[in-house]
Design a protein around this motif. Structure first.
Motif, PDB file in Angstrom:
ATOM      1  N   ALA A  41       0.823  -1.215   0.000  1.00 16.68           N
ATOM      2  CA  ALA A  41       0.000   0.000   0.000  1.00 16.68           C
ATOM      3  C   ALA A  41       0.852   1.258   0.000  1.00 16.68           C
ATOM      4  CB  ALA A  41      -0.939  -0.020   1.200  1.00 16.68           C
ATOM      5  N   ALA A  42       1.950   1.240   0.746  1.00 16.10           N
ATOM      6  CA  ALA A  42       2.820   2.416   0.804  1.00 16.10           C
ATOM      7  C   ALA A  42       3.415   2.724  -0.567  1.00 16.10           C
ATOM      8  CB  ALA A  42       3.927   2.189   1.828  1.00 16.10           C
ATOM      9  N   ALA A  43       3.826   1.683  -1.285  1.00 13.79           N
ATOM     10  CA  ALA A  43       4.388   1.886  -2.622  1.00 13.79           C
ATOM     11  C   ALA A  43       3.310   2.358  -3.596  1.00 13.79           C
ATOM     12  CB  ALA A  43       5.027   0.597  -3.126  1.00 13.79           C
ATOM     13  N   ALA A  44       2.096   1.817  -3.454  1.00 15.68           N
ATOM     14  CA  ALA A  44       1.003   2.249  -4.333  1.00 15.68           C
ATOM     15  C   ALA A  44       0.723   3.738  -4.151  1.00 15.68           C
ATOM     16  CB  ALA A  44      -0.242   1.419  -4.038  1.00 15.68           C
ATOM     17  N   GLU A  45       0.774   4.192  -2.909  1.00 15.68           N
ATOM     18  CA  GLU A  45       0.508   5.602  -2.634  1.00 15.68           C
ATOM     19  C   GLU A  45       1.635   6.498  -3.114  1.00 15.68           C
ATOM     20  OE1 GLU A  45      -0.293   8.475   1.245  1.00 15.68           O
ATOM     21  OE2 GLU A  45      -0.628   6.305   1.409  1.00 15.68           O
ATOM     22  N   GLU A  46       2.864   6.046  -2.916  1.00 18.05           N
ATOM     23  CA  GLU A  46       4.018   6.873  -3.266  1.00 18.05           C
ATOM     24  C   GLU A  46       4.391   6.800  -4.741  1.00 18.05           C
ATOM     25  OE1 GLU A  46       7.182   5.584  -0.795  1.00 18.05           O
ATOM     26  OE2 GLU A  46       6.145   6.054   1.093  1.00 18.05           O
ATOM     27  N   GLN A  47       4.249   5.583  -5.333  1.00 19.25           N
ATOM     28  CA  GLN A  47       4.759   5.361  -6.675  1.00 19.25           C
ATOM     29  C   GLN A  47       3.698   4.926  -7.681  1.00 19.25           C
ATOM     30  OE1 GLN A  47       8.470   2.991  -6.611  1.00 19.25           O
ATOM     31  NE2 GLN A  47       8.457   3.170  -4.383  1.00 19.25           N
ATOM     32  N   GLY A  48       2.461   4.713  -7.200  1.00 22.28           N
ATOM     33  CA  GLY A  48       1.395   4.294  -8.097  1.00 22.28           C
ATOM     34  C   GLY A  48       1.472   2.833  -8.505  1.00 22.28           C
ATOM     35  N   ASN A  49       2.215   2.029  -7.741  1.00 20.14           N
ATOM     36  CA  ASN A  49       2.383   0.607  -8.066  1.00 20.14           C
ATOM     37  C   ASN A  49       2.716  -0.141  -6.780  1.00 20.14           C
ATOM     38  OD1 ASN A  49       3.036  -1.919  -9.025  1.00 20.14           O
ATOM     39  ND2 ASN A  49       4.619  -1.237 -10.450  1.00 20.14           N
ATOM     40  N   PRO A  50       1.889  -1.109  -6.370  1.00 21.14           N
ATOM     41  CA  PRO A  50       2.176  -1.829  -5.121  1.00 21.14           C
ATOM     42  C   PRO A  50       3.367  -2.779  -5.209  1.00 21.14           C
ATOM     43  CG  PRO A  50       0.242  -2.756  -6.187  1.00 21.14           C
ATOM     44  CD  PRO A  50       0.594  -1.522  -6.962  1.00 21.14           C
ATOM     45  N   MET A  51       3.823  -3.075  -6.408  1.00 27.08           N
ATOM     46  CA  MET A  51       5.010  -3.926  -6.567  1.00 27.08           C
ATOM     47  C   MET A  51       5.927  -3.283  -7.601  1.00 27.08           C
ATOM     48  SD  MET A  51       6.773  -6.410  -5.533  1.00 27.08           S
ATOM     49  CE  MET A  51       5.557  -6.957  -4.312  1.00 27.08           C
ATOM     50  N   PRO A  52       6.664  -2.238  -7.208  1.00 27.73           N
ATOM     51  CA  PRO A  52       7.513  -1.499  -8.147  1.00 27.73           C
ATOM     52  C   PRO A  52       8.630  -2.364  -8.727  1.00 27.73           C
ATOM     53  CG  PRO A  52       7.207  -0.288  -6.078  1.00 27.73           C
ATOM     54  CD  PRO A  52       6.693  -1.672  -5.853  1.00 27.73           C
ATOM     55  N   ASP A  53       9.082  -1.981  -9.898  1.00 27.47           N
ATOM     56  CA  ASP A  53      10.172  -2.705 -10.547  1.00 27.47           C
ATOM     57  C   ASP A  53      11.430  -2.718  -9.689  1.00 27.47           C
ATOM     58  OD1 ASP A  53       8.601  -3.271 -12.727  1.00 27.47           O
ATOM     59  OD2 ASP A  53       9.343  -1.604 -13.937  1.00 27.47           O
ATOM     60  N   ALA A  54      11.637  -1.653  -8.906  1.00 31.47           N
ATOM     61  CA  ALA A  54      12.836  -1.583  -8.072  1.00 31.47           C
ATOM     62  C   ALA A  54      12.860  -2.705  -7.042  1.00 31.47           C
ATOM     63  CB  ALA A  54      12.914  -0.226  -7.372  1.00 31.47           C
ATOM     64  N   ALA A  71      -0.363  -5.149   1.766  1.00 27.45           N
ATOM     65  CA  ALA A  71      -1.750  -4.825   1.437  1.00 27.45           C
ATOM     66  C   ALA A  71      -1.795  -4.244   0.033  1.00 27.45           C
ATOM     67  CB  ALA A  71      -2.322  -3.818   2.439  1.00 27.45           C
ATOM     68  N   THR A  72      -2.782  -4.680  -0.747  1.00 24.71           N
ATOM     69  CA  THR A  72      -3.010  -4.098  -2.069  1.00 24.71           C
ATOM     70  C   THR A  72      -4.276  -3.257  -1.997  1.00 24.71           C
ATOM     71  OG1 THR A  72      -2.008  -6.028  -3.158  1.00 24.71           O
ATOM     72  CG2 THR A  72      -3.398  -4.582  -4.507  1.00 24.71           C
ATOM     73  N   PRO A  73      -4.193  -1.951  -2.291  1.00 23.39           N
ATOM     74  CA  PRO A  73      -5.381  -1.104  -2.204  1.00 23.39           C
ATOM     75  C   PRO A  73      -6.533  -1.653  -3.038  1.00 23.39           C
ATOM     76  CG  PRO A  73      -3.409   0.234  -2.504  1.00 23.39           C
ATOM     77  CD  PRO A  73      -2.991  -1.198  -2.678  1.00 23.39           C
ATOM     78  N   LYS A  74      -7.726  -1.690  -2.467  1.00 24.03           N
ATOM     79  CA  LYS A  74      -8.893  -2.242  -3.132  1.00 24.03           C
ATOM     80  C   LYS A  74      -9.600  -1.171  -3.979  1.00 24.03           C
ATOM     81  CE  LYS A  74      -8.233  -6.099  -0.907  1.00 24.03           C
ATOM     82  NZ  LYS A  74      -7.646  -7.261  -1.604  1.00 24.03           N
ATOM     83  N   GLY A  75     -10.196  -1.628  -5.062  1.00 23.01           N
ATOM     84  CA  GLY A  75     -11.027  -0.761  -5.868  1.00 23.01           C
ATOM     85  C   GLY A  75     -10.279   0.245  -6.715  1.00 23.01           C
ATOM     86  N   LYS A  76      -8.977   0.093  -6.858  1.00 20.92           N
ATOM     87  CA  LYS A  76      -8.191   1.037  -7.648  1.00 20.92           C
ATOM     88  C   LYS A  76      -7.539   0.381  -8.857  1.00 20.92           C
ATOM     89  CE  LYS A  76      -7.266   4.121  -3.755  1.00 20.92           C
ATOM     90  NZ  LYS A  76      -6.237   4.867  -2.985  1.00 20.92           N
ATOM     91  N   GLY A  77      -7.934  -0.854  -9.137  1.00 15.39           N
ATOM     92  CA  GLY A  77      -7.418  -1.535 -10.319  1.00 15.39           C
ATOM     93  C   GLY A  77      -6.067  -2.172 -10.167  1.00 15.39           C
ATOM     94  N   TYR A  78      -5.519  -2.190  -8.949  1.00 20.11           N
ATOM     95  CA  TYR A  78      -4.215  -2.807  -8.744  1.00 20.11           C
ATOM     96  C   TYR A  78      -4.361  -4.327  -8.654  1.00 20.11           C
ATOM     97  CZ  TYR A  78      -2.528   1.842  -7.378  1.00 20.11           C
ATOM     98  OH  TYR A  78      -2.193   3.160  -7.349  1.00 20.11           O
TER      99      TYR A  78
END
Length: 332
Positions: A41-54, A71-78
């Motif tokens: 969730a933190a990466a999704a909020e900061e980088q727009g991706n819950p599993m960044p390439d980095a 956690a994967t944010p719900k309802g946002k298409g991730y």
């Protein structure tokens, strides 16, 4: 030799339980240098991706990772961060050892089994679509190559771990092609391991057998969805998801992880039980060849559990995360 290992603290209680694990492993003399990255969730909020390439690149480089719950944010298409991690890194084996622990009282004693789960296919392939309004089709993918790959991993594991028998679990009566192919591939590979006991057991009989007598089973091999459910059932036999380790393993990469959730209701309160991540860290030490470190930590944790004076609330005690951690370090 110092091992550089990717650390994903995770969401919710993740930073607390992974932090406790890092402290204990360091106290036990684990020669580890952590490379911290952010996912979930933190990466999704900061980088727009819950599993960044980095994150994926870090694990590919180091080949070993320790992960807190994500956690994967719900309802946002991730897409699920956990599923993405397994599929992108080809971590095709979900490895869940389940054993009774001293001082953890349950209805069962002497449980000692392993659940192996095919991680990359099945209904978790993520292939689904709406064929008509209100009607959804989800595809269960089952390939011979994937089945043979995990079957071989399972047989090699049994040989190296000193176990005796593999039970491949299926629903062939309902899915004769998909589950039949998985079972056939298992026995085809099994011909190369004639000294290992092999059997096919319906998922129904596995579920019933586990509740009647878990000692009936040694190593359970199953497809993705079945393994997801049955591994949690097995955790319940020994005290729940907070006391069992887990790992996702491929040919060259392994990620060791908490199998429980992020527990947002207690996040930040310092009361979470770090045992699941700690035991996953012990599995990781075994994997990299630091078995003496792993055994020291297991013995220390078992001593604390058996004494029962410094255990967390989920196990019937009053200790917080720091108290449990300090008690294990004292035992070391």
């Amino acid at each position: 030799m110092t091992y550089r290992i990717t650390l994903i603290p995770g969401d919710g209680i993740g930073p607390e339980v992974t932090g406790a694990t890092c402290r204990i492993l360091e106290a036990a003399g684990a020669p580890v240098e952590w490379e911290r990255v952010v996912a979930g969730a933190a990466a999704a909020e900061e980088q727009g991706n819950p599993m960044p390439d980095a994150v994926l690149d870090s694990i590919r480089k180091n080949r070993v990772g320790l992960k807190g719950p994500l956690a994967t944010p719900k309802g946002k298409g991730y897409r699920s961060a956990n599923v993405t991690l397994r599929q992108k890194l080809k971590l095709y084996t979900g490895w869940r050892p389940v054993s009774s622990l001293p001082g953890v009282k349950t209805r069962y004693e002497g449980v000692d089994l392993v659940v192996l789960r095919e991680n990359t296919q099945g209904l978790y392939s993520g292939i689904e679509h709406e064929v008509t309004p209100g009607t959804i089709v989800s595809l269960k993918v089952s390939s011979r190559d994937a089945a043979k790959r995990i079957a071989r991993w399972a047989f090699d594991y049994v040989c190296n771990a000193g176990r005796r028998r593999i039970s491949v679990c299926h629903k062939k009566s309902v899915l004769p092609l998909a589950d039949g192919a998985f079972t056939d591939a298992f026995f085809r590979v099994g011909q190369e391991y004639p000294f290992i006991e092999q059997e096919a057991v319906s998922l129904d009989d596995v579920a019933m057998g586990l509740t009647h007598d878990p000692s009936r089973f040694d190593v359970l091999l199953m497809q993705n969805l079945y393994g997801d459910i049955i591994s949690d059932l097995c955790a319940g036999l020994v005290g729940g998801l907070g006391v069992v380790p887990g790992a996702n393993v491929g040919d060259r990469i392994a990620v060791f992880e908490a199998v429980h959730g992020t527990a947002p209701d207690i996040a930040g309160k310092g009361v979470a039980n770090p045992l699941a991540v700690l035991l996953s860290g012990c599995l990781m030490m075994d994997y990299v060849g630091e078995r003496r470190v792993a055994e020291r930590v297991r013995r220390a944790a078992n001593d604390v559990l058996e004494e029962g004076r410094h255990i967390t609330r989920d196990l019937g005690g009053q200790a917080d995360t720091a108290t449990f951690t300090d008690a294990v370090i004292d035992k070391l």
